[in-house]
Write a protein that holds these residues in place. Structure first.
Motif, short mmCIF file in Angstrom:
data_model
loop_
_atom_site.label_atom_id
_atom_site.label_comp_id
_atom_site.label_asym_id
_atom_site.label_seq_id
_atom_site.Cartn_x
_atom_site.Cartn_y
_atom_site.Cartn_z
N ILE A 23 0.82 -1.21 0.00
CA ILE A 23 0.00 0.00 0.00
C ILE A 23 0.86 1.26 0.00
N TYR A 24 2.08 1.17 0.53
CA TYR A 24 2.97 2.33 0.56
C TYR A 24 3.46 2.69 -0.84
N VAL A 25 3.57 1.69 -1.71
CA VAL A 25 3.93 1.97 -3.10
C VAL A 25 2.81 2.75 -3.78
N LEU A 26 1.57 2.38 -3.49
CA LEU A 26 0.44 3.12 -4.06
C LEU A 26 0.38 4.55 -3.53
N LEU A 27 0.63 4.71 -2.24
CA LEU A 27 0.65 6.07 -1.67
C LEU A 27 1.78 6.90 -2.27
N GLY A 28 2.95 6.27 -2.45
CA GLY A 28 4.06 6.96 -3.08
C GLY A 28 3.75 7.36 -4.51
N ALA A 29 3.09 6.47 -5.25
CA ALA A 29 2.71 6.77 -6.63
C ALA A 29 1.68 7.89 -6.67
N LEU A 30 0.76 7.90 -5.72
CA LEU A 30 -0.24 8.97 -5.65
C LEU A 30 0.44 10.31 -5.37
N ILE A 31 1.36 10.33 -4.43
CA ILE A 31 2.09 11.57 -4.13
C ILE A 31 2.91 12.01 -5.34
N PHE A 32 3.53 11.05 -6.04
CA PHE A 32 4.30 11.37 -7.24
C PHE A 32 3.40 11.97 -8.32
N ASN A 33 2.22 11.39 -8.52
CA ASN A 33 1.28 11.95 -9.49
C ASN A 33 0.86 13.37 -9.12
N LEU A 34 0.58 13.57 -7.83
CA LEU A 34 0.19 14.92 -7.39
C LEU A 34 1.31 15.93 -7.58
N LEU A 35 2.55 15.51 -7.30
CA LEU A 35 3.70 16.40 -7.52
C LEU A 35 3.85 16.76 -9.00
N LEU A 36 3.67 15.78 -9.87
CA LEU A 36 3.77 16.07 -11.31
C LEU A 36 2.67 17.02 -11.76
N ILE A 37 1.48 16.86 -11.21
CA ILE A 37 0.38 17.77 -11.54
C ILE A 37 0.72 19.19 -11.12
N ILE A 38 1.31 19.32 -9.94
CA ILE A 38 1.70 20.65 -9.45
C ILE A 38 2.86 21.22 -10.26
N ILE A 39 3.87 20.39 -10.54
CA ILE A 39 5.06 20.86 -11.26
C ILE A 39 4.69 21.32 -12.67
#
Length: 190
Positions: A23-39
């Motif tokens: 589940i931590y991989v999914l949370l990390g991927a979600l955070i990564f997606n959100l960071l890319l959206i912001i960047i």
């Protein structure tokens, strides 16, 4: 060359998400997606429309997995699909289509030794990456065309004029895909 690294990263990202059940991989991927959206300053409305366009597919996958697996595992698989589709949407919005095609061609270059037409494969992958946006644009134009003919788009017209609607819809989708192929070929993607 940067597109090659992005394509390789996308493949690695997708494999890690689907092969690792943590589940931590999914949370990390979600955070990564959100960071890319912001960047990349992508509009949240566009991302939600993308997810809405694939919602039927996600519901079918969820229902099919629910038959054979538990509710939690079905939700996790749907979350994985959403994360990968969202990342492909981010790639398709931030990279040029020609750059994506070139990156895929560089990646598949060793297959040329076996006489595989790597340009056709990369063209199909680019079309697949942009297929949700193609369908979304075509659905909007179909709705406008029906409105211009004073036809309301509802369940009644869907069943009574379904043959006309589906022919228009799919003919225009094929036309858009053909235009995408021609634009790639015109930009010296041979």
């Amino acid at each position: 060359m940067i597109s090659l690294f992005v394509i390789l990263f996308f493949i690695a990202y997708s494999l890690v998400i689907f092969l690792v059940g943590n589940i931590y991989v999914l949370l990390g991927a979600l955070i990564f997606n959100l960071l890319l959206i912001i960047i990349f300053r992508l509009k949240v409305i566009g991302i939600l429309k993308n997810l809405l366009a694939i919602s039927i597919f996600i519901l079918i996958v969820f229902a099919f997995n629910l038959i054979f697996d538990s509710l939690i595992n079905s939700l996790i698989i749907c979350a994985k699909i959403i994360l990968v589709c969202n990342f492909s949407y981010i790639i398709s919005k931030t990279l040029n289509i020609v750059k994506i095609a070139e990156g895929i061609t560089y990646l598949l270059y060793p297959l040329k030794l076996f006489k595989v037409d790597i340009n056709q494969i990369s063209l199909m992958i680019v079309i697949a990456l942009n297929f949700v946006s193609i369908i979304t644009k075509e659905a909007k134009s179909l709705k406008l065309a029906l409105k211009a003919r004073n036809i309301n788009f509802n369940l009644k017209t869907l069943f009574t004029k379904s043959h006309t609607i589906f022919i228009m819809f799919f003919a225009n989708i094929f036309k858009r895909v053909d235009m995408l192929e021609l634009s790639l070929r015109s930009k010296n993607f041979n």
